[in-house]
Design an enzyme around this catalytic site. Sequence first.
Site, PDB file in Angstrom:
ATOM      1  N   THR A  17      53.922  44.062  51.130  1.00 39.03           N
ATOM      2  CA  THR A  17      55.169  43.497  50.601  1.00 39.03           C
ATOM      3  C   THR A  17      55.874  44.422  49.635  1.00 39.03           C
ATOM      4  O   THR A  17      57.107  44.472  49.600  1.00 39.03           O
ATOM      5  CB  THR A  17      54.856  42.167  49.872  1.00 39.03           C
ATOM      6  OG1 THR A  17      54.336  41.258  50.830  1.00 39.03           O
ATOM      7  CG2 THR A  17      56.083  41.558  49.236  1.00 39.03           C
ATOM      8  N   SER A  62      49.258  44.318  55.781  1.00 38.34           N
ATOM      9  CA  SER A  62      47.813  44.541  55.687  1.00 38.34           C
ATOM     10  C   SER A  62      47.000  43.563  56.531  1.00 38.34           C
ATOM     11  O   SER A  62      45.787  43.720  56.669  1.00 38.34           O
ATOM     12  CB  SER A  62      47.341  44.511  54.235  1.00 38.34           C
ATOM     13  OG  SER A  62      47.257  43.196  53.761  1.00 38.34           O
ATOM     14  N   SER A  63      47.654  42.568  57.109  1.00 41.62           N
ATOM     15  CA  SER A  63      46.934  41.710  58.056  1.00 41.62           C
ATOM     16  C   SER A  63      46.532  42.512  59.295  1.00 41.62           C
ATOM     17  O   SER A  63      45.660  42.092  60.050  1.00 41.62           O
ATOM     18  CB  SER A  63      47.811  40.531  58.463  1.00 41.62           C
ATOM     19  OG  SER A  63      48.155  39.810  57.309  1.00 41.62           O
ATOM     20  N   ASP A  94      47.189  40.832  51.273  1.00 43.03           N
ATOM     21  CA  ASP A  94      46.387  39.919  52.104  1.00 43.03           C
ATOM     22  C   ASP A  94      44.954  40.406  52.329  1.00 43.03           C
ATOM     23  O   ASP A  94      44.016  39.615  52.271  1.00 43.03           O
ATOM     24  CB  ASP A  94      47.069  39.704  53.466  1.00 43.03           C
ATOM     25  CG  ASP A  94      48.315  38.835  53.347  1.00 43.03           C
ATOM     26  OD1 ASP A  94      48.537  38.253  52.258  1.00 43.03           O
ATOM     27  OD2 ASP A  94      49.069  38.733  54.328  1.00 43.03           O
ATOM     28  N   THR A 280      27.603  32.184  49.307  1.00 42.79           N
ATOM     29  CA  THR A 280      28.087  30.838  48.962  1.00 42.79           C
ATOM     30  C   THR A 280      29.595  30.679  49.216  1.00 42.79           C
ATOM     31  O   THR A 280      30.356  31.626  49.069  1.00 42.79           O
ATOM     32  CB  THR A 280      27.776  30.479  47.495  1.00 42.79           C
ATOM     33  OG1 THR A 280      28.387  29.216  47.201  1.00 42.79           O
ATOM     34  CG2 THR A 280      28.304  31.505  46.515  1.00 42.79           C
ATOM     35  N   GLN A 281      29.968  29.467  49.573  1.00 40.69           N
ATOM     36  CA  GLN A 281      31.398  29.139  49.715  1.00 40.69           C
ATOM     37  C   GLN A 281      32.066  28.976  48.353  1.00 40.69           C
ATOM     38  O   GLN A 281      33.285  28.928  48.272  1.00 40.69           O
ATOM     39  CB  GLN A 281      31.562  27.823  50.490  1.00 40.69           C
ATOM     40  CG  GLN A 281      31.103  27.900  51.912  1.00 40.69           C
ATOM     41  CD  GLN A 281      31.228  26.570  52.649  1.00 40.69           C
ATOM     42  OE1 GLN A 281      31.868  25.647  52.177  1.00 40.69           O
ATOM     43  NE2 GLN A 281      30.608  26.493  53.810  1.00 40.69           N
ATOM     44  N   CYS A 282      31.249  28.842  47.298  1.00 36.85           N
ATOM     45  CA  CYS A 282      31.826  28.637  45.961  1.00 36.85           C
ATOM     46  C   CYS A 282      32.498  29.921  45.473  1.00 36.85           C
ATOM     47  O   CYS A 282      32.079  31.019  45.807  1.00 36.85           O
ATOM     48  CB  CYS A 282      30.739  28.279  44.947  1.00 36.85           C
ATOM     49  SG  CYS A 282      29.931  26.736  45.323  1.00 36.85           S
TER      50      CYS A 282
HETATM   51  N1  ASP Z   1      51.438  40.156  54.315  1.00 35.79           N
HETATM   52  C1  ASP Z   1      51.546  41.097  53.227  1.00 35.79           C
HETATM   53  C2  ASP Z   1      50.464  42.146  53.401  1.00 35.79           C
HETATM   54  O1  ASP Z   1      49.330  41.878  53.119  1.00 35.79           O
HETATM   55  C3  ASP Z   1      51.424  40.399  51.925  1.00 35.79           C
HETATM   56  C4  ASP Z   1      51.518  41.279  50.696  1.00 35.79           C
HETATM   57  O2  ASP Z   1      51.652  42.466  50.723  1.00 35.79           O
HETATM   58  O3  ASP Z   1      51.454  40.716  49.603  1.00 35.79           O
HETATM   59  O4  ASP Z   1      50.739  43.232  53.824  1.00 35.79           O
END
Ligand code: ASP
Length: 345
Positions: A17, A62-63, A94, A280-282
């Site tokens: 972003t 970054s996804s 992300d 753990t999920q915590c």
């Molecule tokens: N979807 C964006 C990414 O991870 C979100 C971000 O940069 O905050 O690239």
Amino acid sequence: MNKKRRPSILIIYTGGTIGMVQRPQTGTLAPVKFEQILQEVPELNKFNFNIKTEVLNPVIDSSNMNPARWVKIAKRIERRYNEFDGFVVLHGTDTMAYTASALSFMFDNLDKPIVFTGSQLPIGMLRTDGKENLITSVEIAAAQQNGKSIVPEVCIYFDSKLYRGNRTVKRDSELFSAFRSVNYPALAVAGVDIKYSSEFIFHPNSNGILKVNTQFNDNVVILKMFPGMNQNVFHSILSIPNLKGIILETFGSGNVPTLRWLVNAIKRAIKKGIIILNITQCEGGRVIMGQYETSLELLNAGVVSGKDMTVEAAITKLMFLLGQGLKTAEVKKYLNINLRGEISE
Ligand code: ASP
């Protein structure tokens, strides 16, 4: 300041972003040219630093990050390691915690800062958090005491806090304080001054040469337990061909239901050589197998305790160790002990 000692910083832009603009046609956010980002932050020129920038093409959300890109980032740093005092990696939020964790495992003998940062709002926007994040990250990457980097770690700087990368998780998709590190204190807090907590910062005592290990094995899965999990689902995941390791996200201090089919399936998987790591999920706390009846069977079956590791650290560590060609027993041993400050002993 004498010219020779002017700090040199390399900023590597991978996407996220921080460098995005809104596409007029669709209204969606997509990455732009890096030069535009720097124009938005003329303040960087006020540092008496030698700042160079590089773009890791193609810039991505970054996804879309993956192990091949982790290797690309690490190799870029390795190639320029001797020329710079510190590195700032601009990265989407992300999956930033995954990349920072992965890189922490890849580098042997790291003695310079690698600071990951990004932003929740693009840098061109009036209320952006990107400017402060970038400017302070550069300052941290350059910070030295007695000729040595103050923070020679892979870390994440965001919203006034510097965290160890492999202790960090993304906790909010909207707040400027997007990250947290529940099980390990901040390495530094930026207010009027940047206050470093030197007692929590890792200082390598070897004078070894930087080495980058670049192999990952992606035959792994994260399996999150939930009340009512169907046994067909569980069995089918365990029978994925060539599966090498499972992060089992359990309840509380490492507990699962005391169901016969579940324990038997886990035992069978471990016999087949699949490594099962209990996380753990915590958000905070740790796995203590054997504290409750509901985790004792896991301990007896040979499930490895992930103690207080984050899921992000656990999955990247598992992929990394499996990639090193180690024996199963060695992978299990290293999963359970501290390699890069990711786990409390
Ligand atoms: N979807 C964006 C990414 O991870 C979100 C971000 O940069 O905050 O690239």
